[in-house]
Scaffold this motif. Structure first.
Motif, mmCIF file in Angstrom:
data_model
loop_
_atom_site.group_PDB
_atom_site.id
_atom_site.type_symbol
_atom_site.label_atom_id
_atom_site.label_comp_id
_atom_site.label_asym_id
_atom_site.label_seq_id
_atom_site.Cartn_x
_atom_site.Cartn_y
_atom_site.Cartn_z
ATOM 1 N N MET A 1 62.218 56.582 27.902
ATOM 2 C CA MET A 1 62.021 57.935 27.388
ATOM 3 C C MET A 1 60.737 58.017 26.557
ATOM 4 S SD MET A 1 64.390 59.770 28.628
ATOM 5 C CE MET A 1 64.625 61.228 27.655
ATOM 6 N N GLY A 2 60.389 56.943 25.870
ATOM 7 C CA GLY A 2 59.138 56.935 25.100
ATOM 8 C C GLY A 2 57.931 57.114 25.995
ATOM 9 N N ALA A 3 57.929 56.443 27.139
ATOM 10 C CA ALA A 3 56.831 56.617 28.092
ATOM 11 C C ALA A 3 56.804 58.048 28.616
ATOM 12 C CB ALA A 3 56.960 55.631 29.253
ATOM 13 N N LEU A 4 57.970 58.631 28.857
ATOM 14 C CA LEU A 4 58.039 60.019 29.320
ATOM 15 C C LEU A 4 57.540 60.980 28.243
ATOM 16 C CD1 LEU A 4 58.861 61.840 31.684
ATOM 17 C CD2 LEU A 4 61.161 61.916 30.713
ATOM 18 N N VAL A 5 57.833 60.688 26.983
ATOM 19 C CA VAL A 5 57.319 61.503 25.877
ATOM 20 C C VAL A 5 55.789 61.486 25.878
ATOM 21 C CG1 VAL A 5 57.085 61.588 23.349
ATOM 22 C CG2 VAL A 5 59.336 61.306 24.383
ATOM 23 N N LEU A 6 55.221 60.303 26.054
ATOM 24 C CA LEU A 6 53.759 60.201 26.082
ATOM 25 C C LEU A 6 53.172 60.973 27.258
ATOM 26 C CD1 LEU A 6 53.281 56.433 25.147
ATOM 27 C CD2 LEU A 6 52.944 58.446 23.683
ATOM 28 N N ARG A 7 53.815 60.895 28.425
ATOM 29 C CA ARG A 7 53.315 61.629 29.599
ATOM 30 C C ARG A 7 53.418 63.136 29.370
ATOM 31 N NH1 ARG A 7 49.541 60.990 32.972
ATOM 32 N NH2 ARG A 7 50.204 58.852 33.363
ATOM 33 N N CYS A 8 54.528 63.601 28.780
ATOM 34 C CA CYS A 8 54.667 65.035 28.505
ATOM 35 C C CYS A 8 53.653 65.499 27.457
ATOM 36 C CB CYS A 8 56.084 65.349 28.036
ATOM 37 S SG CYS A 8 57.310 65.346 29.348
ATOM 38 N N ALA A 9 53.434 64.684 26.422
ATOM 39 C CA ALA A 9 52.446 65.039 25.402
ATOM 40 C C ALA A 9 51.048 65.106 26.018
ATOM 41 C CB ALA A 9 52.480 64.023 24.261
ATOM 42 N N TYR A 10 50.734 64.136 26.876
ATOM 43 C CA TYR A 10 49.448 64.150 27.581
ATOM 44 C C TYR A 10 49.298 65.436 28.387
ATOM 45 C CZ TYR A 10 46.324 63.437 31.504
ATOM 46 O OH TYR A 10 45.360 63.629 32.458
ATOM 47 N N ARG A 11 50.347 65.784 29.145
ATOM 48 C CA ARG A 11 50.280 66.993 29.974
ATOM 49 C C ARG A 11 50.128 68.234 29.110
ATOM 50 N NH1 ARG A 11 53.341 66.385 35.233
ATOM 51 N NH2 ARG A 11 52.167 64.702 36.197
ATOM 52 N N SER A 12 50.838 68.288 27.992
ATOM 53 C CA SER A 12 50.745 69.446 27.111
ATOM 54 C C SER A 12 49.320 69.616 26.592
ATOM 55 C CB SER A 12 51.713 69.299 25.939
ATOM 56 O OG SER A 12 51.582 70.378 25.052
ATOM 57 N N ILE A 13 48.732 68.537 26.112
ATOM 58 C CA ILE A 13 47.378 68.592 25.545
ATOM 59 C C ILE A 13 46.353 68.953 26.616
ATOM 60 C CG2 ILE A 13 45.538 67.168 24.546
ATOM 61 C CD1 ILE A 13 47.888 65.621 23.103
ATOM 62 N N PHE A 14 46.428 68.307 27.762
ATOM 63 C CA PHE A 14 45.397 68.522 28.768
ATOM 64 C C PHE A 14 45.588 69.813 29.570
ATOM 65 C CE2 PHE A 14 44.368 64.317 27.474
ATOM 66 C CZ PHE A 14 42.986 64.259 27.615
ATOM 67 N N HIS A 15 46.811 70.340 29.612
ATOM 68 C CA HIS A 15 46.974 71.700 30.159
ATOM 69 C C HIS A 15 46.364 72.708 29.192
ATOM 70 C CE1 HIS A 15 49.074 71.511 33.957
ATOM 71 N NE2 HIS A 15 49.946 70.638 33.471
ATOM 72 N N ALA A 16 46.506 72.481 27.881
ATOM 73 C CA ALA A 16 45.889 73.365 26.889
ATOM 74 C C ALA A 16 44.367 73.322 27.012
ATOM 75 C CB ALA A 16 46.326 72.970 25.480
ATOM 76 N N ILE A 17 43.810 72.122 27.187
ATOM 77 C CA ILE A 17 42.358 71.988 27.372
ATOM 78 C C ILE A 17 41.924 72.720 28.636
ATOM 79 C CG2 ILE A 17 40.509 70.341 27.862
ATOM 80 C CD1 ILE A 17 42.035 68.354 26.014
ATOM 81 N N SER A 18 42.716 72.622 29.694
ATOM 82 C CA SER A 18 42.399 73.324 30.944
ATOM 83 C C SER A 18 42.442 74.832 30.750
ATOM 84 C CB SER A 18 43.391 72.920 32.043
ATOM 85 O OG SER A 18 43.301 71.550 32.325
ATOM 86 N N ALA A 19 43.407 75.320 29.967
ATOM 87 C CA ALA A 19 43.509 76.756 29.714
ATOM 88 C C ALA A 19 42.295 77.262 28.951
ATOM 89 C CB ALA A 19 44.781 77.066 28.940
ATOM 90 N N VAL A 20 41.814 76.464 28.013
ATOM 91 C CA VAL A 20 40.656 76.869 27.211
ATOM 92 C C VAL A 20 39.360 76.741 28.010
ATOM 93 C CG1 VAL A 20 39.278 76.287 25.166
ATOM 94 C CG2 VAL A 20 41.778 76.344 25.025
ATOM 95 N N GLN B 1 52.118 76.105 31.026
ATOM 96 C CA GLN B 1 52.527 74.719 31.253
ATOM 97 C C GLN B 1 52.338 73.881 30.003
ATOM 98 O OE1 GLN B 1 50.366 73.819 34.919
ATOM 99 N NE2 GLN B 1 52.290 74.004 36.054
ATOM 100 N N SER B 2 51.301 74.156 29.246
ATOM 101 C CA SER B 2 51.094 73.432 27.992
ATOM 102 C C SER B 2 52.253 73.674 27.033
ATOM 103 C CB SER B 2 49.779 73.873 27.347
ATOM 104 O OG SER B 2 49.615 73.237 26.094
ATOM 105 N N LEU B 3 52.680 74.919 26.926
ATOM 106 C CA LEU B 3 53.812 75.231 26.041
ATOM 107 C C LEU B 3 55.105 74.583 26.536
ATOM 108 C CD1 LEU B 3 53.097 78.992 25.262
ATOM 109 C CD2 LEU B 3 52.836 77.028 23.724
#
Length: 195
Positions: A153-172, A102-104
């Motif tokens: 779209m800028g707000a959506l970019v921020l939400r997707c970036a947040y999800r990417s980072i925090f899914h990566a943190i969850s994976a680790v 999901q992070s990717l």
């Protein structure tokens, strides 16, 4: 926008701050929807009762308001898990692998949506500098429509970036650090199958 009772509580400060922006955008989306309804109602009454339609209503609604309704609600809809998701097999994937994938996916979405946002900012700037207007009874400026899309779209970019980072943190870390969708409702009720 999410269904009532499906409010997602932010898990951390970045999500909470972004949720405040999303709430403000959803409020503007709601105002735009209300404006569409009022303008259409006034136009119908004026057109059929007084034979004096609002000649600018179609342009205003199509150029500004519909975009605001749609694009200002995108990020909040993602936060509320209101977008279509094919998640039948997601619970079967091991926790760390699921969050890494999901992070990717969200990282790729972030890059794609950031490109769209950047292009719309560029279009808005060009339209503003050229004083670009539609060829209508009322010459509405086109940069506003581009800016609405870019903000949403800028707000959506921020939400997707947040999800990417925090899914990566969850994976680790091996524990959830990002808001997860509510579990599916799998039990049927008597009212669903009543005859």
């Amino acid at each position: 926008m999410a269904a009532p009772g499906n409010d997602q509580v932010p898990l951390n400060l970045p999500s909470a701050l972004l949720a405040k922006v999303e709430t403000a955008l959803v409020f503007l989306s709601t105002l735009a929807m209300a404006a569409i309804m009022c303008i259409v109602m006034a136009d119908v009454v004026l057109r059929y009762v007084f034979d004096a339609p609002l000649v600018w209503s179609f342009d205003l609604i199509g150029l500004y308001l519909v975009g605001a309704v749609f694009f200002f609600a995108l990020s909040d809809t993602m936060q509320q898990h209101g977008h279509i998701a094919l998640d039948v097999f997601v619970p079967l994937i091991p926790f760390r692998l699921r969050h890494a994938a999901q992070s990717l996916g969200f990282a790729a979405s972030t890059l794609f949506l950031a490109a769209i946002t950047w292009l719309e900012i560029w279009e808005a700037e060009g339209a503003f500098m050229a004083d670009d207007r539609i060829a209508g009874v009322v010459p509405f400026q086109t940069w506003v429509a581009h800016a609405v899309l870019a903000i949403g779209m800028g707000a959506l970019v921020l939400r997707c970036a947040y999800r990417s980072i925090f899914h990566a943190i969850s994976a680790v870390s091996g524990r959830p650090n990002v808001e997860l969708p509510p579990p599916p409702i799998t039990s049927s009720t008597k009212s669903e199958h009543a005859e």
